[in-house]
Structure formats: structure tokens, C-alpha cells
Design an enzyme around this catalytic site. Structure first.
Site, PDB file in Angstrom:
ATOM      1  N   LYS A 179       0.825  -1.207   0.000  1.00  0.00           N
ATOM      2  CA  LYS A 179       0.000   0.000   0.000  1.00  0.00           C
ATOM      3  C   LYS A 179       0.858   1.255   0.000  1.00  0.00           C
ATOM      4  O   LYS A 179       0.613   2.196  -0.756  1.00  0.00           O
ATOM      5  CB  LYS A 179      -0.950  -0.015   1.197  1.00  0.00           C
ATOM      6  CG  LYS A 179      -1.919   1.156   1.210  1.00  0.00           C
ATOM      7  CD  LYS A 179      -2.974   1.004   2.288  1.00  0.00           C
ATOM      8  CE  LYS A 179      -3.960   2.163   2.232  1.00  0.00           C
ATOM      9  NZ  LYS A 179      -5.046   2.026   3.235  1.00  0.00           N
ATOM     10  N   GLU A 185       9.475  -5.947   4.379  1.00  0.00           N
ATOM     11  CA  GLU A 185       9.548  -7.341   3.940  1.00  0.00           C
ATOM     12  C   GLU A 185       9.346  -7.452   2.430  1.00  0.00           C
ATOM     13  O   GLU A 185      10.082  -8.175   1.739  1.00  0.00           O
ATOM     14  CB  GLU A 185       8.475  -8.186   4.655  1.00  0.00           C
ATOM     15  CG  GLU A 185       8.599  -8.216   6.164  1.00  0.00           C
ATOM     16  CD  GLU A 185       7.645  -7.262   6.846  1.00  0.00           C
ATOM     17  OE1 GLU A 185       7.075  -7.627   7.887  1.00  0.00           O
ATOM     18  OE2 GLU A 185       7.471  -6.131   6.321  1.00  0.00           O
ATOM     19  N   GLY A 238      -5.611  -2.833   3.593  1.00  0.00           N
ATOM     20  CA  GLY A 238      -5.038  -4.013   2.966  1.00  0.00           C
ATOM     21  C   GLY A 238      -5.916  -5.243   3.072  1.00  0.00           C
ATOM     22  O   GLY A 238      -6.092  -5.980   2.101  1.00  0.00           O
ATOM     23  N   ARG A 239      -6.496  -5.474   4.244  1.00  0.00           N
ATOM     24  CA  ARG A 239      -7.306  -6.687   4.441  1.00  0.00           C
ATOM     25  C   ARG A 239      -8.664  -6.594   3.757  1.00  0.00           C
ATOM     26  O   ARG A 239      -9.410  -7.570   3.735  1.00  0.00           O
ATOM     27  CB  ARG A 239      -7.458  -6.971   5.928  1.00  0.00           C
ATOM     28  CG  ARG A 239      -8.094  -5.840   6.725  1.00  0.00           C
ATOM     29  CD  ARG A 239      -7.888  -6.063   8.218  1.00  0.00           C
ATOM     30  NE  ARG A 239      -8.383  -4.964   9.030  1.00  0.00           N
ATOM     31  CZ  ARG A 239      -7.724  -3.861   9.297  1.00  0.00           C
ATOM     32  NH1 ARG A 239      -6.531  -3.648   8.757  1.00  0.00           N
ATOM     33  NH2 ARG A 239      -8.234  -2.926  10.087  1.00  0.00           N
ATOM     34  N   GLU A 324      -7.221  -8.451  12.971  1.00  0.00           N
ATOM     35  CA  GLU A 324      -6.586  -7.156  12.761  1.00  0.00           C
ATOM     36  C   GLU A 324      -7.625  -6.044  12.814  1.00  0.00           C
ATOM     37  O   GLU A 324      -7.332  -4.931  13.249  1.00  0.00           O
ATOM     38  CB  GLU A 324      -5.843  -7.121  11.423  1.00  0.00           C
ATOM     39  CG  GLU A 324      -4.961  -5.891  11.256  1.00  0.00           C
ATOM     40  CD  GLU A 324      -3.984  -6.006  10.104  1.00  0.00           C
ATOM     41  OE1 GLU A 324      -2.893  -6.582  10.309  1.00  0.00           O
ATOM     42  OE2 GLU A 324      -4.311  -5.533   9.003  1.00  0.00           O
ATOM     43  N   HIS A 355      -8.737 -35.278  12.723  1.00  0.00           N
ATOM     44  CA  HIS A 355      -7.764 -36.180  13.317  1.00  0.00           C
ATOM     45  C   HIS A 355      -6.651 -35.414  14.029  1.00  0.00           C
ATOM     46  O   HIS A 355      -5.615 -36.003  14.363  1.00  0.00           O
ATOM     47  CB  HIS A 355      -7.184 -37.086  12.231  1.00  0.00           C
ATOM     48  CG  HIS A 355      -8.218 -37.954  11.590  1.00  0.00           C
ATOM     49  ND1 HIS A 355      -8.551 -39.197  12.060  1.00  0.00           N
ATOM     50  CD2 HIS A 355      -9.039 -37.733  10.533  1.00  0.00           C
ATOM     51  CE1 HIS A 355      -9.510 -39.722  11.327  1.00  0.00           C
ATOM     52  NE2 HIS A 355      -9.831 -38.847  10.379  1.00  0.00           N
ATOM     53  N   LYS A 466       6.746  -3.278  13.798  1.00  0.00           N
ATOM     54  CA  LYS A 466       7.520  -2.854  12.632  1.00  0.00           C
ATOM     55  C   LYS A 466       8.598  -1.850  13.026  1.00  0.00           C
ATOM     56  O   LYS A 466       9.744  -1.921  12.564  1.00  0.00           O
ATOM     57  CB  LYS A 466       6.601  -2.223  11.591  1.00  0.00           C
ATOM     58  CG  LYS A 466       5.641  -3.190  10.899  1.00  0.00           C
ATOM     59  CD  LYS A 466       4.814  -2.429   9.866  1.00  0.00           C
ATOM     60  CE  LYS A 466       3.858  -3.328   9.128  1.00  0.00           C
ATOM     61  NZ  LYS A 466       3.049  -2.577   8.128  1.00  0.00           N
TER      62      LYS A 466
END
Length: 503
Positions: A179, A185, A238-239, A324, A355, A466
Site C-alpha cells: 500500500k 519485507e 489491505g485486508r 486485525e 484427526h 515494525k
């Protein structure tokens, strides 16, 4: 807006104490179902009787949940800490999507990439810049006829190394999504990917990059060709962004019609959420159920299990979307909250999860709500017995949670039951159905924020980590003794055997 008033919470708590066991309700024919946009929400096994639903409807009205969703749709300033709107709904509204989302440029760039002769693209992003695209590709991309797209989000170099291991750099392109175009990263992964291209004989690696960002100037300054920079609005978090150019991987892999159908399905769900009365409104009903379990009953988690491998990434996607957004400890006007907010979301894929974790769900000491997501029709051409067995297991788990086996003589075999679950069943997994499912998840999250009185559109808690990572990476003094000790251990390990002891 302050949190819920104590009198309302007390009334809801009183109703909770009077609820009969789930087995009794189901034996009496209790039914609670909602159908919308190709989705069937079976809520009967949540055990919310008519009196509870009525009380939750009144509570949602008093909290302005529907009005808050309408304000989001109208482009009002609903994010007070950042002073802006949240315009993700406009990205899929046919009246605004073309101008607001830059979809013409998105379609053109996707077509260029589809015709480029490239066989693979590596999509670089993190958080909402990666989870949404990865889910879209996993759910819908198998039958696509465009270049294969691999998503790399982790800054761990092993992730990028694995993604590139069997690829030809001369036939591979890059998509970089950030963004701000400053996410460390993603920038580091982009730099390393460009070096990989150069080492493989690509003369101008940046010419292979398509950037998706709300800061096109920074992308241009980094060397991305202007014609290959796709912008999305600053008012889209972003999400909530897969409806924008962030969804480029789906368009590249499957073509524009698939993406357009995704938007259409999401818009259809938006209309359902904005126009349907509470009792039949899937988002408001699910959001109030979330409030009921997390706040009224004090059950701190919600498990989501996708009974379709194509939706294996759905729990991870929902984790970011919900936690978030609503993982907050202050209200939208800055007051401390006076109780639990968002539940911790976790989950997995059926039948594998049966399982692994279902023993705890059936016989453990926790009785938190569970959600099953399944598709009525398969996406493969194998023996239909596979899908029949898959769905039989999905339905059986919900029934077992509700009914249990409390009468077993052997205590070790006794299963208490009375454990709530909901099932969301899709008739088929197509772009429009997936769009509806994800838009429902967004609306549910936003409505729940209104019930708690919190802001679902900021994420300041993410920023502190961050900042500290940047400082530690730059060699700044450690913020606490534990960090100092860990840094010392890392330095010793990096020095190699014998070096640390010699020092």
C-alpha cells in the site's frame, strides 16, 4: 461511541442462563436458516432461540450496526483514528467500481501479462496484500489458462527460494504489492527477486515488475515503469483490498470475467446486507452471534473449518480480517473497553482437522463456537464418493458437537455435546459465490465492530512491531534485556562452532 451499556449486557446474560440444551432445541424442531447469494447459513445448532434473536436484534439496532454498514457504503468517515472513509464496497459496486478501483488499468495490465509469453509470475506482498490473492488463486485458479502465479509473503528467504527453485527467470515476471510501497519485507523480497532475474539473464529486471500500491510515486521512484503501476485508493485497507488491483493475480490467471463475477457476487451480498431486515440478514445475524459467544458467554475463540481443499486458506484469511480489524482494547472514541472484544479465530481444513483438534472440541473443557464452510458440489472429476464422504464428515461433526453422547456408561467415552456450531454451505465454488462469501465476512466483521463500539479500520498494534524491528535491524540498542540476550545468542550462532567459545 462507548461500549455496550451494562443493563443490556445483564439482560442478555439472563437469557443465556435460561437457554435449554441444544439437543432439546433440536428435538423440538428448532430451525434457524438464512439463504443469500447462493450461500445457505445453517444457524440452528448455535442454539439461539427466538427470544435471544429478538434481544440481539434490539441490541444491534441500539448500537447502530446496520447504520454503520450503511455509512461505510456511503463513503462516510468511519475510520476516526486516521480521519478517512473505508471504501472497499465502492470497489465492487457497478456504479463506482470502474472509476474508484482503477479497474480499466487493471484489466489492461492483466491482458498484457497474459499475452506476454511469461509462464509464471511471483506475487510479492504480505498481510492483506498476499492473503486475499493467495486465497483467490487457491480457490479459483486451478482451471485458469493464464500464467501460473505464486504468492510469496514471508521475508524468510526460504519462501522466495522455494518459489523460484524450478522457474526459468527469462519467463518469469514479478508483481509487487504494498500500500505504501515502503513495507520492508516486500521491498527486500522484491530486491532479491530482481537479483534472481538478473542472475538468470534478464537485462532489466524492473521492466518485469508490476507494482500495485496506493503510493504510485514511490513505486515510480523505485524504478517500476509508469505504465506498470496500478493504483488503489488510500481509503481501502489491505485486508479489504482484494477487490482492487490487489486482485491482479486472479485476473492474470483466470481472465477478467472471473474477477468481474467475483465483484458481482460481492456486490450482491452488499445489497443483501444493506437492504435485508435483521432476522434474515446473514451479516447481522452472524455478527450478533459472535458478540453473544465472545462477550455474553465469555467464550474467547471461534474455530473455522473449511471442508473443501480449495478453501484451505480461508481460516488464515479470516484470521487477519477479523483479528486485525477488531483486536482492539479501546473504543472508537478512545475509551478503554470494559470486556472482551473480537474472539481469537483459528481453524483448519476438514477432514484433516478431525484427526488433529476435534478431540478437544468434542471432549475437552472448552465449548467455544465452531463454524463449518463447505461446498455442495465438487470441483474435481474423481469418483463422487470423495465428495460424498467429505460432506458426510462435515455434517456429522456439527451433529456430534450438538448432540454428543452424554449417556455413555464409560466416562472416557462420554461426550457432553451441547457445543454450538454453524454451517455455511455454498451450492458451488464459483467466483460470484466466493465474492459473496468474502463480502459477508467483511460485513460481519464491520457489524461486530459496531456492537463493540470499536474502529475496525485501523491497526496501530501492527506498527509498533515494525518500528522495533527496523530499530533492531539497524543495530539500535535493544529495548529490553531479553532482546539483548537473544541478539547475543544469534551473534554467537552466526560466528560458527568454536568462534563463540573462543570469544
Amino acid at each position: 461511541m462507548p461500549g455496550p451499556d451494562p443493563a443490556t449486557l445483564q439482560r442478555l446474560a439472563g437469557l443465556a442462563a435460561a437457554q435449554p440444551p441444544l439437543a432439546h432445541r433440536l428435538a423440538e424442531g428448532h430451525a434457524d436458516r438464512i439463504a443469500a447469494c447462493g450461500l445457505h447459513a445453517e444457524l440452528s445448532r448455535l442454539g439461539l432461540g427466538a427470544e435471544v434473536v429478538e434481544a440481539l436484534a434490539a441490541f444491534a439496532a441500539s448500537r447502530g450496526a446496520a447504520a454503520f454498514l450503511a455509512a461505510v457504503a456511503a463513503g462516510a468517515q468511519v475510520n476516526p483514528s486516521e480521519g478517512r472513509a473505508a471504501t472497499h464496497m465502492a470497489l465492487r459496486d457497478p456504479a463506482t467500481r470502474a472509476t474508484h478501483g482503477g479497474h480499466a488499468a487493471l484489466a489492461a495490465e492483466a491482458e498484457r501479462l497474459r499475452a506476454s509469453g511469461l509462464t509464471h509470475l511471483i506475487h510479492l506482498g504480505i498481510g492483506g496484500s498476499a492473503l486475499g490473492p493467495a486465497l483467490l488463486l487457491d480457490a479459483l485458479g486451478t482451471g485458469g489458462d493464464g500464467p501460473e502465479v505464486r504468492v510469496v509473503s514471508n521475508v524468510d528467504g526460504e519462501a522466495l527460494a522455494r518459489a523460484t527453485r524450478d522457474l526459468d527467470p527469462r519467463r518469469t515476471g514479478l508483481i509487487s504489492v504494498s500500500k505504501t510501497f515502503t513495507t520492508r519485507e516486500t521491498r527486500l523480497n522484491l530486491e532479491s527477486a530482481c537479483r534472481w532475474l538478473a542472475a538468470g539473464g534478464v537485462a532489466d529486471p524492473m521492466a518485469r515488475v508490476t507494482a500495485v500500491t496506493a503510493s504510485p510515486g514511490r513505486a515510480a521512484a523505485a524504478g517500476v515503469p509508469a505504465a506498470q503501476i496500478l493504483a488503489f485508493p488510500e481509503t481501502v485497507g489491505g485486508r479489504y483490498s482484494l477487490w482492487s488491483a490487489v486482485g491482479l493475480p486472479l485476473v492474470v490467471r483466470c481472465g477478467w470475467p472471473a474477477f468481474e463475477a467475483l465483484l458481482d457476487g460481492a456486490h450482491a451480498m452488499d445489497r443483501h446486507v444493506l437492504e435485508t431486515p435483521f432476522e434474515e440478514n446473514a451479516a447481522l445475524r452472524l455478527a450478533t452471534a459472535d458478540f453473544w459467544f465472545a462477550r455474553v458467554l465469555g467464550r474467547p475463540t471461534r474455530a473455522v473449518f473449511a471442508y473443501d481443499v480449495r478453501l484451505a486458506l480461508l481460516p488464515a484469511y479470516l484470521q487477519q480480517l477479523e483479528m486485525e480489524s477488531n483486536g482492539k482494547s479501546v473504543t472508537a472514541d478512545g475509551r478503554p473497553v470494559d470486556g472482551p472484544t473480537a474472539p481469537i479465530l483459528w481453524g483448519g481444513t476438514g477432514t484433516d482437522a478431525q484427526h488433529a483438534v476435534f478431540q478437544l472440541l468434542h471432549q475437552g473443557t472448552h465449548a467455544d463456537p465452531v463454524e463449518f464452510v463447505a461446498v455442495a458440489t465438487p470441483g474435481h472429476g474423481l469418483d463422487p464418493a470423495h465428495h460424498a464422504e467429505l460432506l458426510a464428515n462435515c455434517l456429522a461433526q456439527g451433529a456430534a458437537l450438538a448432540l454428543g453422547r452424554p449417556e455413555a456408561a464409560d466416562p472416557a467415552r462420554r461426550i457432553p455435546g451441547n457445543r454450538p456450531s454453524a454451517t455455511i454451505l455454498m451450492d458451488r465454488l464459483t467466483p460470484d459465490r466466493l465474492g459473496a462469501l468474502l463480502a459477508l465476512a467483511e460485513a460481519r466483521t464491520v457489524a461486530l465492530a459496531a456492537l463493540f463500539g470499536i474502529n475496525p479500520f485501523d491497526q496501530w498494534g501492527v506498527e509498533l512491531g515494525k518500528e522495533l524491528a527496523q530499530a533492531i535491524g539497524a543495530g539500535a540498542g535493544p529495548p529490553d534485556p531479553a532482546t539483548a540476550a537473544l541478539r547475543a545468542f544469534i551473534a554467537e550462532a552466526a560466528a560458527g562452532p568454536g568462534q563463540a567459545s573462543a570469544a
